[in-house]
Motif scaffolding. Structure first.
Motif, PDB file in Angstrom:
ATOM      1  N   ALA A 396       1.024  -1.151   0.094  1.00  0.00           N
ATOM      2  CA  ALA A 396      -0.027  -0.056  -0.037  1.00  0.00           C
ATOM      3  C   ALA A 396       0.763   1.240  -0.106  1.00  0.00           C
ATOM      4  CB  ALA A 396      -0.875   0.141   1.334  1.00  0.00           C
ATOM      5  N   ILE A 397       0.506   2.355  -0.796  1.00  0.00           N
ATOM      6  CA  ILE A 397       1.022   3.615  -0.707  1.00  0.00           C
ATOM      7  C   ILE A 397       0.521   4.683   0.010  1.00  0.00           C
ATOM      8  CG2 ILE A 397       2.563   3.072  -2.686  1.00  0.00           C
ATOM      9  CD1 ILE A 397       0.752   4.977  -4.296  1.00  0.00           C
ATOM     10  N   MET A 401       0.409  12.641  -4.278  1.00  0.00           N
ATOM     11  CA  MET A 401       0.833  12.417  -5.601  1.00  0.00           C
ATOM     12  C   MET A 401       2.341  12.011  -5.898  1.00  0.00           C
ATOM     13  SD  MET A 401      -0.955  12.891  -8.085  1.00  0.00           S
ATOM     14  CE  MET A 401      -0.819  12.659  -9.822  1.00  0.00           C
ATOM     15  N   TYR A 407       5.354   5.184  -7.409  1.00  0.00           N
ATOM     16  CA  TYR A 407       5.063   3.737  -7.479  1.00  0.00           C
ATOM     17  C   TYR A 407       4.652   3.347  -8.951  1.00  0.00           C
ATOM     18  CZ  TYR A 407       2.419  -0.232  -5.930  1.00  0.00           C
ATOM     19  OH  TYR A 407       2.047  -1.626  -5.783  1.00  0.00           O
TER      20      TYR A 407
ATOM     21  N   LEU B 158      -7.533   2.370  -8.003  1.00  0.00           N
ATOM     22  CA  LEU B 158      -7.009   2.676  -6.810  1.00  0.00           C
ATOM     23  C   LEU B 158      -8.102   2.376  -5.548  1.00  0.00           C
ATOM     24  CD1 LEU B 158      -5.700   4.787  -9.008  1.00  0.00           C
ATOM     25  CD2 LEU B 158      -4.831   5.832  -6.912  1.00  0.00           C
ATOM     26  N   ILE B 179      -3.840  -0.443  -7.695  1.00  0.00           N
ATOM     27  CA  ILE B 179      -2.981   0.298  -6.497  1.00  0.00           C
ATOM     28  C   ILE B 179      -3.570   0.456  -5.147  1.00  0.00           C
ATOM     29  CG2 ILE B 179      -1.651   2.640  -6.348  1.00  0.00           C
ATOM     30  CD1 ILE B 179      -1.525   2.740  -9.521  1.00  0.00           C
ATOM     31  N   ILE B 181      -4.175   2.208  -1.637  1.00  0.00           N
ATOM     32  CA  ILE B 181      -3.968   3.308  -0.806  1.00  0.00           C
ATOM     33  C   ILE B 181      -3.804   3.250   0.512  1.00  0.00           C
ATOM     34  CG2 ILE B 181      -4.250   5.747  -0.721  1.00  0.00           C
ATOM     35  CD1 ILE B 181      -3.324   5.027  -3.581  1.00  0.00           C
ATOM     36  N   ASP B 182      -2.881   3.594   1.295  1.00  0.00           N
ATOM     37  CA  ASP B 182      -3.075   3.443   2.939  1.00  0.00           C
ATOM     38  C   ASP B 182      -3.894   4.624   3.295  1.00  0.00           C
ATOM     39  OD1 ASP B 182      -2.387   2.511   5.186  1.00  0.00           O
ATOM     40  OD2 ASP B 182      -0.382   3.273   5.501  1.00  0.00           O
ATOM     41  N   LEU B 191      -6.849  11.879  -4.050  1.00  0.00           N
ATOM     42  CA  LEU B 191      -5.624  11.555  -5.028  1.00  0.00           C
ATOM     43  C   LEU B 191      -6.068  11.412  -6.457  1.00  0.00           C
ATOM     44  CD1 LEU B 191      -2.685  10.553  -4.969  1.00  0.00           C
ATOM     45  CD2 LEU B 191      -3.115   8.513  -4.648  1.00  0.00           C
ATOM     46  N   LEU B 194      -6.406  14.312  -8.481  1.00  0.00           N
ATOM     47  CA  LEU B 194      -5.335  15.112  -8.920  1.00  0.00           C
ATOM     48  C   LEU B 194      -4.797  14.314  -9.956  1.00  0.00           C
ATOM     49  CD1 LEU B 194      -3.495  15.586  -5.453  1.00  0.00           C
ATOM     50  CD2 LEU B 194      -4.453  17.292  -6.649  1.00  0.00           C
ATOM     51  N   ILE B 195      -4.763  12.860 -10.016  1.00  0.00           N
ATOM     52  CA  ILE B 195      -4.146  11.949 -11.014  1.00  0.00           C
ATOM     53  C   ILE B 195      -4.827  12.177 -12.388  1.00  0.00           C
ATOM     54  CG2 ILE B 195      -4.198   9.663 -11.776  1.00  0.00           C
ATOM     55  CD1 ILE B 195      -3.945   9.001  -8.859  1.00  0.00           C
ATOM     56  N   GLU B 198      -3.113  15.304 -13.816  1.00  0.00           N
ATOM     57  CA  GLU B 198      -1.829  15.259 -14.140  1.00  0.00           C
ATOM     58  C   GLU B 198      -1.505  14.223 -15.236  1.00  0.00           C
ATOM     59  OE1 GLU B 198       2.431  13.842 -11.980  1.00  0.00           O
ATOM     60  OE2 GLU B 198       0.890  15.201 -10.813  1.00  0.00           O
TER      61      GLU B 198
END
Lengths: 430, 430
Positions: A396-397, A401, A407, B158, B179, B181-182, B191, B194-195, B198
């Motif tokens: 987990a991340i 951003m 990752y 995510l 992916i 996410i913690d 998040l 933003l992704i 970007e």
């Protein structure tokens, strides 16, 4: 326990004797399986494309050619599952005209067994059984438990002790009595034959079997209707007891007889796991079926001594079809191929069917341009154990951003290093 | 990235500004959510009971009132799930006219998210995105992964790190990039905002959200059509982001406007888990929604700061409806009640909806004779962990009649000792 009905009745496959409508599993004289026969000519004019289109979007639109007692009001919308064009899977296995008949989303319990159970329970009620049940490799257990719950009938279900956890839970949750037997399906089934007599229970695949099996015809009716009232060139069908493949053919024949589709040769192809392949071996060696002791992850197909195996193997050869069996490794790959190309997650039995289809094309048993339907009969969420260890869940991340950017680079880097592995559907490190 | 279309376009909920068709998540001026608006009068004569009945048995029969770009040829038979009369559940909770809308068997991935994803991905393709994705509590992840696989588009998904194993596997199997996410869903969602910018990805519930959300209308269209083109008195809907309940109402309003159903008051009832109940609290206290930190087994509803929460809570009160929230223990009971009475196995979110419905009847919020539809949105096989420890699997017995007789006596004896426990759906010893 019997009832009278002018539209259909039981007939012995061997000696031809007729039995009206009774709860029996086989001919008391010659021990052969019984079949439901209809007065098809009486159905002419009542079973038409128009009358069917005017019916509900479920299997009851075909009620006229199912053994449904007079006065039964079906209210459970079973079946009429999607038939989807499978271009991406087709491309991968060399098929230009491929369809998937997807019973992985069958109502109510996500397998084709919902079809047979609903027909069997209609008869169980007519015969007056107060307890119903079955011997099962899992999907049937789920369906009997769910449909009996809805009808408010007691269900007692016998399964091999090593059944998958999801299939056990998906039986218990409906409040059914589940009895685990220390043995394989064939042991369970033999025990059920005795139980049906001693306890006077309606066991759907034992003393209600002739009625039950007719429900499978709806797969064939739907395929023909969904293809725009025409028959495919080939059908690839998984085989456990060997009943489904026979009944699809029976459905096609009835449609031809009544003029709903044009007659044409249809080849039937059977799919089994190598670890339990009595029918496939009989086909490939053109010989009598020899029972096997099952050993495969495709537990829903693990019937070593299938009741309809001998008839199914003869029928397959008669149509110019073939049978194949695949290893457990190929079964897992088959599940992955179908998911990655068509977005359909099937259980181990569907992995068998997909992998067998791939081999049939590879070996030239099916020509690329022919219209071919593969039958997916159950959902992948029921057999997650079979594939779970093929996937590694990544770390987990943090929800930032910068962490995401880093990752993602890692992941993309990893996938660039092993592009072939990724394509082959191998282990993914995420 | 935009396209032009005469049939529909984006409009700001707050300032009313129109934006054509573009991949944006909110109004750039006032930051309010955007909504798809149609030229409804132009649809008159094209969106009729007859034209709908002539369409396919899936959500595309309602295509004329979905934001589907010209030229898009839908070929995935999503939706048109069963609406079943729930007499046995009704009897247990005091409802005489109860229906279950069952998206637990939705094609292709067994949740109502299949509806929204198919509409979003039609637009993702039109906008030219080569990668799609989402932030998800599970069902959405499954659906995006599956449908992207079928379209051959890359998917990056995510999720909160603690997602249920079956939902993780049911994302990976389609070959999607997952992916973890913690953090909770709200972290993941921020998040993703933003992704989307970007990376120029088409995130179905972020920059494609207005299109995506419209897919939920099909639940409302189907309910009305399956009730014989009439509206129910009440609808009970689970709430995560708060979008589904709003869109069912939008669907009803459109049907009324176009004359497909008679106008009548419909009350909307929202269901949440107590461990994540921002919308339900806002309704019950008739106040502004205050975000919460989620802590519930109903992870698919665990959105602490739901985007459409404020609008949903106002709307519920406006219709004369109500909202309720139930504890984790009640959620499990809800799952069991629905399974034992109707043979429908739902995930935790469905347990929430069932338990909330029971409470609404118990508290007199819904009158017994009114026509009420409860929306079951996902399948129980996705959240087996939530209930697995409620069931004990009995010992295996030998396949002998004597062993069976003895074991059955044991079981029947045990169930006679604890009849209340058995009825209440408690622990079963098998």
């Amino acid at each position: 326990m019997e009832y009278s009905c002018s539209a259909y009745e039981l007939k012995c496959n061997e000696c031809g004797k007729r039995f009206g409508n009774r709860a029996i599993s086989g001919c008391p004289d010659c021990f052969a399986p019984l079949e439901i026969v209809y007065d098809l000519d009486a159905a002419r004019g009542e079973f038409t494309r128009e009358s069917i289109a005017a019916g509900p979007a479920n299997i009851w639109r075909y009620k006229r050619l199912l053994p449904i007692p007079d006065g039964f009001q079906p209210d459970l919308p079973v079946g009429f599952t999607p038939l989807v064009k499978a271009n991406r899977l087709g491309k991968r296995i060399g098929a230009n005209n491929l369809y998937v008949k997807n019973d992985a989303v069958c109502f109510p319990t996500l397998s084709f067994k919902d079809r047979v159970v609903s027909v069997a329970l209609a008869n169980a009620q007519k015969f007056g059984f107060t307890t119903v049940g079955c011997s099962s490799t899992g999907n049937l257990a789920n369906s009997v438990a769910a449909q009996a719950a809805r009808l408010g009938i007691k269900a007692s279900i016998l399964v091999p002790a090593d059944l998958e956890p999801a299939k056990i839970l998906n039986t218990l949750v409906y409040g059914a009595q589940l009895i685990r037997i220390d043995g394989n399906y064939d042991h369970v089934n033999r025990l059920c034959t005795l139980i049906a007599d001693e306890y006077n229970w309606g066991l759907v695949n034992v003393n209600l079997r002739p009625y039950y099996a007719e429900g499978s015809k709806t797969v064939g009716f739907e395929i023909a209707e969904q293809l725009g009232w025409r028959l495919p060139d080939n059908v690839v069908v998984p085989m456990a007891g060997g009943s489904l493949i026979r009944k699809i053919r029976k459905a096609f024949k009835e449609l031809v007889y009544l003029g709903l589709v044009e007659d044409k040769p249809v080849k039937f192809f059977g799919a089994q796991a190598t670890g339990c392949s009595p029918i496939s071996v009989a086909v490939k060696t053109d010989s009598e079926m020899i029972p096997q002791k099952p050993n495969t992850i495709a537990r829903s197909l693990a019937i070593g001594n299938p009741a309809d195996g001998p008839i199914a193997s003869k029928m397959i050869l008669e149509t110019g079809g073939w049978a194949e069996d695949v290893s457990d490794v190929e079964i897992v790959s088959g599940i992955q191929e179908l998911a990655e190309t068509e977005g359909i997650f099937t259980e181990t039995a569907g992995g068998v069917t997909t992998a067998v289809a791939a081999r049939l094309y590879a070996h030239g048993r099916i020509s690329p341009d022919e219209t071919t339907v593969i039958c997916i009969t159950g959902n992948g969420l029921k057999t997650t154990d079979a594939i779970a260890d093929r996937y590694e869940v990544g770390r987990a991340i943090r929800p930032r951003m910068a962490d995401f950017d880093a990752y993602l680079k890692e992941l993309e880097g990893a996938s660039e290093v092993e592009p072939e592995l990724a394509l082959a559907g191998g282990v993914r490190e995420l």
